[in-house]
Design a protein around this motif. Structure first.
Motif, PDB file in Angstrom:
ATOM      1  N   GLY A  19      37.945 -33.519 -45.062  1.00 35.01           N
ATOM      2  CA  GLY A  19      38.020 -32.167 -44.644  1.00 35.01           C
ATOM      3  C   GLY A  19      38.427 -31.385 -46.049  1.00 35.01           C
ATOM      4  N   TYR A  21      49.596 -24.347 -43.365  1.00 35.43           N
ATOM      5  CA  TYR A  21      48.420 -25.322 -42.579  1.00 35.43           C
ATOM      6  C   TYR A  21      48.199 -26.436 -43.245  1.00 35.43           C
ATOM      7  N   ILE A  52      49.015 -30.580 -42.955  1.00 31.84           N
ATOM      8  CA  ILE A  52      47.970 -31.560 -42.592  1.00 31.84           C
ATOM      9  C   ILE A  52      47.950 -32.567 -43.782  1.00 31.84           C
ATOM     10  N   CYS A  61      42.493 -40.918 -39.133  1.00 31.76           N
ATOM     11  CA  CYS A  61      43.289 -39.548 -39.198  1.00 31.76           C
ATOM     12  C   CYS A  61      43.085 -39.310 -40.739  1.00 31.76           C
ATOM     13  N   LYS A  88      44.984 -36.697 -32.053  1.00 29.89           N
ATOM     14  CA  LYS A  88      44.161 -35.775 -32.706  1.00 29.89           C
ATOM     15  C   LYS A  88      44.776 -34.907 -33.684  1.00 29.89           C
ATOM     16  N   LEU A  89      43.960 -34.254 -34.583  1.00 34.65           N
ATOM     17  CA  LEU A  89      44.248 -33.562 -35.495  1.00 34.65           C
ATOM     18  C   LEU A  89      44.157 -32.055 -35.008  1.00 34.65           C
ATOM     19  N   LEU A  90      45.027 -31.210 -35.109  1.00 36.36           N
ATOM     20  CA  LEU A  90      45.316 -29.738 -34.749  1.00 36.36           C
ATOM     21  C   LEU A  90      44.504 -29.058 -35.699  1.00 36.36           C
ATOM     22  N   SER A  91      43.800 -27.985 -35.090  1.00 37.77           N
ATOM     23  CA  SER A  91      43.086 -26.830 -35.895  1.00 37.77           C
ATOM     24  C   SER A  91      44.151 -25.911 -36.217  1.00 37.77           C
ATOM     25  N   LEU A  92      43.815 -24.861 -37.059  1.00 38.01           N
ATOM     26  CA  LEU A  92      44.880 -23.895 -37.530  1.00 38.01           C
ATOM     27  C   LEU A  92      45.251 -23.007 -36.171  1.00 38.01           C
ATOM     28  N   ASP A  93      44.139 -22.785 -35.537  1.00 38.67           N
ATOM     29  CA  ASP A  93      44.423 -22.052 -34.228  1.00 38.67           C
ATOM     30  C   ASP A  93      45.197 -22.573 -33.010  1.00 38.67           C
ATOM     31  N   ASP A  94      44.879 -24.036 -33.048  1.00 37.35           N
ATOM     32  CA  ASP A  94      45.762 -24.818 -32.119  1.00 37.35           C
ATOM     33  C   ASP A  94      47.094 -24.922 -32.509  1.00 37.35           C
ATOM     34  N   ALA A 137      51.708 -31.448 -36.268  1.00 38.48           N
ATOM     35  CA  ALA A 137      50.640 -32.218 -36.456  1.00 38.48           C
ATOM     36  C   ALA A 137      50.725 -33.761 -36.224  1.00 38.48           C
TER      37      ALA A 137
END
Length: 124
Positions: A108, A66, A70, A101, A44-50, A35
């Protein structure tokens, strides 16, 4: 990732207690590193899938790993903001990016109805 894949295949996949113990903690640290690298490289922040895609892991990263990574990222980003403040006005944009960020992670995570494991201690 190769070592994590080997450990998972040899030990953790056959023992849930190992997965949720030392191995999960190591994966959380890896998630934090991935991350941070994405934040520094792309802002950017990565999604779980990314994150799963860039991790090189051949098994799924758990949601709590994850989220832990984060949430820990905010500490690293906060330290980056402090270092950037030493640059005076030249660091202003970087500081704003860091604040965005940290706010995004906090916003979130704070709307989640439940945080798995010991993650609720991290949002205090």
């Amino acid at each position: 990732a190769d070592q994590a894949n080997a450990i998972y295949a040899d030990f953790a996949c056959n023992s849930p207690t190992l997965r949720l113990g030392f191995f999960s903690g190591a994966l959380e640290e890896m998630a934090e590193a991935l991350a941070y690298r994405a934040f520094r490289a792309d802002g950017k922040l990565l999604s779980l899938d990314d994150m799963q895609g860039v991790s090189g892991l051949q098994f799924p990263l758990l949601l709590m790993e994850y989220l832990g990574g984060i949430m820990d990222l905010t500490g690293e980003v906060g330290r980056l903001a402090i270092r950037s403040a030493g640059q005076g006005r030249d660091g202003e944009e970087n500081i704003k990016s860091c604040l965005t960020c940290v706010e995004a992670v906090y916003d979130g995570v704070s709307i989640l109805p439940y945080l798995p494991g010991s993650l609720s201690k991290k949002i205090g």
